[in-house]
Design a protein around this motif. Structure first.
Motif, PDB file in Angstrom:
ATOM      1  N   GLN A  50       0.878  -1.172   0.000  1.00 16.47           N
ATOM      2  CA  GLN A  50       0.000   0.000   0.000  1.00 16.47           C
ATOM      3  C   GLN A  50       0.914   1.220   0.000  1.00 16.47           C
ATOM      4  O   GLN A  50       1.301   1.734   1.049  1.00 16.47           O
ATOM      5  N   THR A  51       1.258   1.672  -1.186  1.00 14.01           N
ATOM      6  CA  THR A  51       2.281   2.720  -1.300  1.00 14.01           C
ATOM      7  C   THR A  51       1.800   4.094  -0.839  1.00 14.01           C
ATOM      8  O   THR A  51       2.606   5.006  -0.641  1.00 14.01           O
ATOM      9  N   SER A  52       0.489   4.245  -0.641  1.00  9.08           N
ATOM     10  CA  SER A  52      -0.035   5.531  -0.176  1.00  9.08           C
ATOM     11  C   SER A  52      -0.007   5.647   1.352  1.00  9.08           C
ATOM     12  O   SER A  52      -0.257   6.725   1.894  1.00  9.08           O
ATOM     13  N   LYS A  53       0.319   4.551   2.013  1.00 14.06           N
ATOM     14  CA  LYS A  53       0.269   4.526   3.479  1.00 14.06           C
ATOM     15  C   LYS A  53       1.525   5.149   4.062  1.00 14.06           C
ATOM     16  O   LYS A  53       2.645   4.832   3.650  1.00 14.06           O
ATOM     17  N   ALA A  54       1.360   6.035   5.047  1.00 12.52           N
ATOM     18  CA  ALA A  54       2.511   6.676   5.686  1.00 12.52           C
ATOM     19  C   ALA A  54       3.359   5.639   6.410  1.00 12.52           C
ATOM     20  O   ALA A  54       2.834   4.730   7.064  1.00 12.52           O
ATOM     21  N   LEU A  55       4.673   5.792   6.305  1.00 14.60           N
ATOM     22  CA  LEU A  55       5.587   4.810   6.877  1.00 14.60           C
ATOM     23  C   LEU A  55       5.920   5.161   8.328  1.00 14.60           C
ATOM     24  O   LEU A  55       7.040   5.540   8.683  1.00 14.60           O
ATOM     25  N   THR A  56       4.898   5.014   9.171  1.00 14.31           N
ATOM     26  CA  THR A  56       5.070   5.163  10.616  1.00 14.31           C
ATOM     27  C   THR A  56       5.622   3.855  11.185  1.00 14.31           C
ATOM     28  O   THR A  56       5.955   2.924  10.446  1.00 14.31           O
ATOM     29  N   TYR A  57       5.670   3.772  12.523  1.00 19.62           N
ATOM     30  CA  TYR A  57       6.050   2.504  13.142  1.00 19.62           C
ATOM     31  C   TYR A  57       5.053   1.397  12.816  1.00 19.62           C
ATOM     32  O   TYR A  57       5.372   0.215  12.896  1.00 19.62           O
ATOM     33  N   GLY A  58       3.848   1.775  12.476  1.00 20.61           N
ATOM     34  CA  GLY A  58       2.828   0.778  12.181  1.00 20.61           C
ATOM     35  C   GLY A  58       2.226   0.199  13.447  1.00 20.61           C
ATOM     36  O   GLY A  58       2.368   0.754  14.542  1.00 20.61           O
ATOM     37  N   GLN A 268       6.722  -1.951   8.257  1.00 18.21           N
ATOM     38  CA  GLN A 268       5.422  -2.075   7.595  1.00 18.21           C
ATOM     39  C   GLN A 268       5.536  -2.754   6.234  1.00 18.21           C
ATOM     40  O   GLN A 268       4.684  -3.562   5.851  1.00 18.21           O
ATOM     41  N   LEU A 269       6.567  -2.410   5.479  1.00 15.62           N
ATOM     42  CA  LEU A 269       6.728  -2.985   4.145  1.00 15.62           C
ATOM     43  C   LEU A 269       6.968  -4.486   4.225  1.00 15.62           C
ATOM     44  O   LEU A 269       6.393  -5.272   3.454  1.00 15.62           O
ATOM     45  N   ASP A 270       7.813  -4.892   5.174  1.00 11.02           N
ATOM     46  CA  ASP A 270       8.077  -6.317   5.344  1.00 11.02           C
ATOM     47  C   ASP A 270       6.800  -7.062   5.732  1.00 11.02           C
ATOM     48  O   ASP A 270       6.522  -8.153   5.223  1.00 11.02           O
TER      49      ASP A 270
END
Length: 399
Positions: A50-58, A268-270
């Motif tokens: 989901q490339t629009s999702k902000a890369l926070t800690y999740g 998050q990406l992993d």
């Protein structure tokens, strides 16, 4: 200062794996790319990222998608596993570390299935616990005995650690043995940690076999923790996703507190890649690919052992990605370090020396990781056969 022993197998791989031409020491099923993962899915239009999702800690304990898919894998028909009882981690090595970090310390006693991956028994030692090794022997098909386990129990025993399927032997602790382990542990109120990173690569035992080993999480003993990973059975070591699961909420909460001091969360990406791989649209094709690869390559390895039975022997593995093979000259075990060093120098083939990486008592043994791409295994084992014919007499014997 914490006393840290050299992590022998990882040091060996670090030194040699970038210099070999045929890596038959790697323990992962042949790794795949994101593109290959998508091709295995039944829904190729579904997004992985989901490339629009902000890369926070999740999500600190792990994404809902990932933990939902894991919960489905561990849920028996009558006893579903709640999402709250699963934590994601950066690989299984961190999962196992956190379990020890949270559950044992100075003055405690731990029993560990052996031989196995070194961190399973060294980390409890680093935390101040005393550790007894529960030995499995080749003459018993690498199956440890329950009387031996009972003899190791002490008043301060807090944890029994097993590795099922086993690294390096490829043996499995079968269902009836697991039931006996649980009986011993429950009598003394001891927790069990089951490292199941090679599950479910069962290439030589059928699920219809009455002794087929279920996940320990499904066997009714609450004080059980299991760990797993995307690296070995799922061919995705590069995303560094593992997990911890238990039916005991109190155990999970103890581990959560320890986890806050270490990794906080997983990328998050992993986690998105892991959730995609474990989704029902993908997991069956992915595991089928890896189990078939294991079966095909095990046949190559078995042919090699049969062809060279005057110089090597084994207990054929039942599951996982590794085999523990003993090499000897006229019945005397070779120096496995000298053998492995000469082998990579002369042929480019990488094995792991058992006496260096799994225990000095394993003279002549090497660990072979046979679930690389089939052509790599075929070509590599041909080179080993040639080495045995031309160079083997020059290998030192074990002292």
């Amino acid at each position: 200062m914490v006393q840290i022993e050299t992590f022998s197998v990882e040091s060996w791989m670090d030194e040699h794996e970038t210099k070999c031409t045929h890596n038959i020491a790697e323990t992962c099923c042949a790794s795949i790319s994101i593109d290959q993962l998508r091709e295995l899915s039944e829904d190729k239009d579904r997004q992985i990222f989901q490339t629009s999702k902000a890369l926070t800690y999740g999500a600190i304990r792990g994404s809902e998608d990932l933990r939902s898919n894991l919960a489905r894998l561990y849920s028996a028909r009558s006893t579903p596993l709640p999402l709250e009882n699963i934590l994601s981690t950066p690989g299984a090595i961190q999962a196992n570390f956190l379990c020890a970090y949270a559950l044992v310390g100075r003055g405690d006693h731990v029993i560990c299935h052996y031989p196995t991956y070194q961190s399973l028994y060294e980390v409890p030692k680093q935390l101040g616990a005393s550790v007894s090794l529960w030995n499995a022997k080749p003459e018993n098909a690498w199956t440890p005995s329950i009387p031996d386990l009972k003899s190791l129990i002490q008043p301060n025993t807090k944890l029994i650690i097993i590795n099922n399927p086993n690294n390096p032997t490829g043996a499995v602790l079968k269902k009836s043995l697991l039931q006996e382990i649980i009986a011993v542990a429950s009598e003394h109120e001891i927790s069990i940690l089951s490292d199941e990173v090679y599950r479910p690569i069962f290439h030589s035992i059928s699920p219809v076999d009455p002794e087929f080993p279920p996940s320990l999480l499904s066997m009714g003993y609450k004080n059980t923790i299991v760990t797993g990973s995307m690296s070995k059975a799922y061919a995705l070591a590069g995303i560094r996703v593992g997990w911890i699961a238990s039916r005991s909420s109190s155990i999970i909460e103890k581990i959560v507190e320890a986890r806050h001091y270490t990794t906080i969360s997983v990328s998050q990406l992993d986690e998105q890649v892991a959730a995609y791989a474990l989704h029902q649209n993908t997991i069956h094709s992915l595991l089928s690919r890896n189990i078939q690869l294991a079966k095909a390559n095990l046949a190559v390895l078995e042919k090699f052992v049969d062809k060279n039975d005057e110089t090597c022997e084994w207990v054929k593995p039942l599951a996982g990605t590794t085999a523990f093979v003993k090499f000897h000259i006229e019945g005397k075990p070779v120096d496995s370090v000298d053998f492995c060093k000469r082998l990579i120098e002369k042929t480019g083939v990488l094995f792991v020396p058992g006496s260096e990486c799994f225990g000095k008592e394993f003279k002549g043994y090497v660990r072979i990781g046979f679930v690389n791409n089939t052509e790599v295994v075929e070509e590599g084992m041909k080179k080993v056969t040639q080495f045995l014919r031309k160079e083997f007499d020059g290998v030192k014997l074990a002292e």
